[in-house]
Motif scaffolding. Structure first.
Motif, PDB file in Angstrom:
ATOM      1  N   ARG A  68       0.797  -1.227   0.000  1.00 33.16           N
ATOM      2  CA  ARG A  68       0.000   0.000   0.000  1.00 33.16           C
ATOM      3  C   ARG A  68       0.830   1.278   0.000  1.00 33.16           C
ATOM      4  O   ARG A  68       0.418   2.294  -0.563  1.00 33.16           O
ATOM      5  CB  ARG A  68      -0.958   0.016   1.192  1.00 33.16           C
ATOM      6  CG  ARG A  68      -2.169  -0.875   0.996  1.00 33.16           C
ATOM      7  CD  ARG A  68      -3.340  -0.382   1.808  1.00 33.16           C
ATOM      8  NE  ARG A  68      -3.827   0.905   1.315  1.00 33.16           N
ATOM      9  CZ  ARG A  68      -4.535   1.770   2.038  1.00 33.16           C
ATOM     10  NH1 ARG A  68      -4.819   1.503   3.291  1.00 33.16           N
ATOM     11  NH2 ARG A  68      -4.934   2.902   1.531  1.00 33.16           N
ATOM     12  N   TRP A  88       3.142   2.135  -1.802  1.00 36.85           N
ATOM     13  CA  TRP A  88       3.350   2.571  -3.182  1.00 36.85           C
ATOM     14  C   TRP A  88       2.158   3.403  -3.662  1.00 36.85           C
ATOM     15  O   TRP A  88       2.324   4.384  -4.390  1.00 36.85           O
ATOM     16  CB  TRP A  88       3.542   1.359  -4.097  1.00 36.85           C
ATOM     17  CG  TRP A  88       4.831   0.631  -3.874  1.00 36.85           C
ATOM     18  CD1 TRP A  88       5.086  -0.308  -2.931  1.00 36.85           C
ATOM     19  CD2 TRP A  88       6.052   0.790  -4.607  1.00 36.85           C
ATOM     20  NE1 TRP A  88       6.386  -0.756  -3.027  1.00 36.85           N
ATOM     21  CE2 TRP A  88       6.997  -0.105  -4.050  1.00 36.85           C
ATOM     22  CE3 TRP A  88       6.426   1.588  -5.691  1.00 36.85           C
ATOM     23  CZ2 TRP A  88       8.298  -0.213  -4.528  1.00 36.85           C
ATOM     24  CZ3 TRP A  88       7.725   1.473  -6.185  1.00 36.85           C
ATOM     25  CH2 TRP A  88       8.652   0.585  -5.604  1.00 36.85           C
ATOM     26  N   ASP A  89       0.958   2.998  -3.249  1.00 30.21           N
ATOM     27  CA  ASP A  89      -0.246   3.739  -3.646  1.00 30.21           C
ATOM     28  C   ASP A  89      -0.422   5.020  -2.846  1.00 30.21           C
ATOM     29  O   ASP A  89      -0.984   6.000  -3.342  1.00 30.21           O
ATOM     30  CB  ASP A  89      -1.492   2.854  -3.462  1.00 30.21           C
ATOM     31  CG  ASP A  89      -1.453   1.603  -4.318  1.00 30.21           C
ATOM     32  OD1 ASP A  89      -0.947   1.687  -5.460  1.00 30.21           O
ATOM     33  OD2 ASP A  89      -1.903   0.546  -3.845  1.00 30.21           O
ATOM     34  N   LYS A  99       7.557   5.243  -9.263  1.00 29.48           N
ATOM     35  CA  LYS A  99       6.645   4.154  -8.919  1.00 29.48           C
ATOM     36  C   LYS A  99       6.764   2.952  -9.872  1.00 29.48           C
ATOM     37  O   LYS A  99       6.282   1.864  -9.552  1.00 29.48           O
ATOM     38  CB  LYS A  99       5.209   4.657  -8.888  1.00 29.48           C
ATOM     39  CG  LYS A  99       4.911   5.557  -7.697  1.00 29.48           C
ATOM     40  CD  LYS A  99       3.413   5.811  -7.571  1.00 29.48           C
ATOM     41  CE  LYS A  99       3.085   6.627  -6.347  1.00 29.48           C
ATOM     42  NZ  LYS A  99       1.619   6.813  -6.165  1.00 29.48           N
TER      43      LYS A  99
END
Length: 380
Positions: A36, A38-39, A159
């Motif tokens: 998560r 990364w998001d 990302k």
């Protein structure tokens, strides 16, 4: 040292298919919570937290994520090394850990610039020890609004960056020109690269030999095994170390065929599968890149981290996969001869080879687990 799924399957055979069917529900659950961060990157009101949320996506050895930050002073960040996350057997002087911290600082700088902030970074404000990191700060960072600061063109690839630990496609050669373009982003160290067939063969052999030494040395091999996170539950509980996720590894773990104990047992199928998988990686390099510093101070190591993450992002922009191969650069007694050989080959005029990696084209891979930002803040 993370083995690829493909080679694990080849060595363990058809029983894996039965396992995957038997434990279908449990085996197909993904460790979503562990990825998560990364998001969530960029989703904070405080500009320091916005920058830090990207910084914690930095590459680092064994995914130890050795950073802690103090935010108790407005518009400032103090970065510390978490000394409980060192790798004393394979990185006895914490050189590689320091490189990871340098990558962290560079991503922080990039993210702040994207947000219109200039950061001042004072490294090791209370000094440092060349033998080991300690509780003194790694860096003191100040944030200042600056309308003239320019976004870094590498930032959009943050990302998308991955360390691809799968075998590379032997039918897809690399263009030296593409590696040269990527190498142009290196700012402080000397960049080297080769797609020459003779060099590739020699460096594949050297990488293979170095990995064999690490595996054959019980204390260095067990340092990796002890950091294995096998299956969704372990990865979510400890989103660091060397992760093994997905239906294959989940099923093997549920059946008791792949555990830390079996990975350490040289007579087990899991051990043999692991060997085949990691050697498939070193032996499918389609080229190599490396970074050499003139010295080997703590500041040189931070600069290596900044240049490495820049190079990795540039390779990502070129559509080239990469995986660091750190074994021959490790400073423990059993690696002395190979350490000398790789330096003779890649830094014949002197200096320290700080980073060495294979490059090529591999299959798509997922995001590596990360601790959430809040877990890395000492004082808010």
């Amino acid at each position: 040292m993370k083995p690829s799924r493909r080679n694990f399957l080849a060595v363990l055979g058809g029983g894996v298919v039965i396992a995957a069917g038997t434990f279908a529900v449990a085996a197909t659950r993904k460790p979503i919570a562990a990825t998560r961060p990364w998001d969530l990157a960029g989703g904070y009101d405080d500009p320091r937290k916005r920058a830090l949320s990207y910084a914690l996506l930095a590459p680092n050895p064994h995914n130890r994520q050795p950073w802690m930050v103090d935010l108790s002073t407005e518009a400032e960040v103090t970065l510390f090394a978490d000394t409980s996350r060192m790798l004393p057997e394979t990185d006895p002087m914490n050189r590689q850990i320091t490189i990871g911290l340098g990558a962290f600082l560079e991503l922080l700088r990039m993210a702040a610039a994207e947000d219109g902030y200039q950061v001042g970074i004072a490294s090791f404000p209370e000094g440092s020890d060349p033998a080991a990191l300690d509780r003194r700060p790694i860096a003191h960072i100040t944030f200042a609004r600056d309308t003239t600061v320019s976004p870094d063109p590498l930032f959009p690839h943050v990302k998308a960056r991955r360390s691809n630990k799968e075998p590379y496609d032997l039918a897809r050669p690399l263009e030296a020109e593409a590696l040269a373009r990527a190498g142009a982003v290196v700012q402080s160290l000397r960049f080297g690269q080769s797609t020459d067939a003779t060099d590739i063969a020699a460096l594949r052999t050297l990488s293979h030999e170095a990995l064999q030494i690490e595996i054959d040395t019980p204390r260095t091999y067990m340092e990796s095994v002890n950091l294995f996170r096998i299956g969704r539950r372990e990865i979510v509980a400890n989103p660091d170390g060397i992760d093994f996720s997905g239906p294959l590894f989940e099923s093997l773990h549920l059946l008791g065929q792949f555990t830390r104990a079996s990975a350490a047992d040289q007579t087990s199928q899991a051990y043999q599968a692991g060997l085949a998988a990691v050697f498939a990686n070193t032996d499918t390099a389609m080229g190599h890149v490396w970074l050499v510093s003139n010295g080997n101070s703590r500041d040189d190591q931070l600069a290596a981290g900044a240049d490495w993450v820049r190079l990795h992002l540039a390779l990502t922009a070129e559509g080239i996969d990469t995986q660091p191969l750190s074994q021959a650069l490790q400073e423990y007694p059993e690696m002395v001869d190979l350490y000398a050989r790789i330096h003779q080959r890649l830094a014949p005029s002197g200096g320290t080879v700080q980073m060495f990696a294979r490059v090529g084209h591999g299959p798509a891979v997922g995001q590596s687990p990360r601790w959430p930002l809040d877990a890395k803040i000492i004082h808010a």
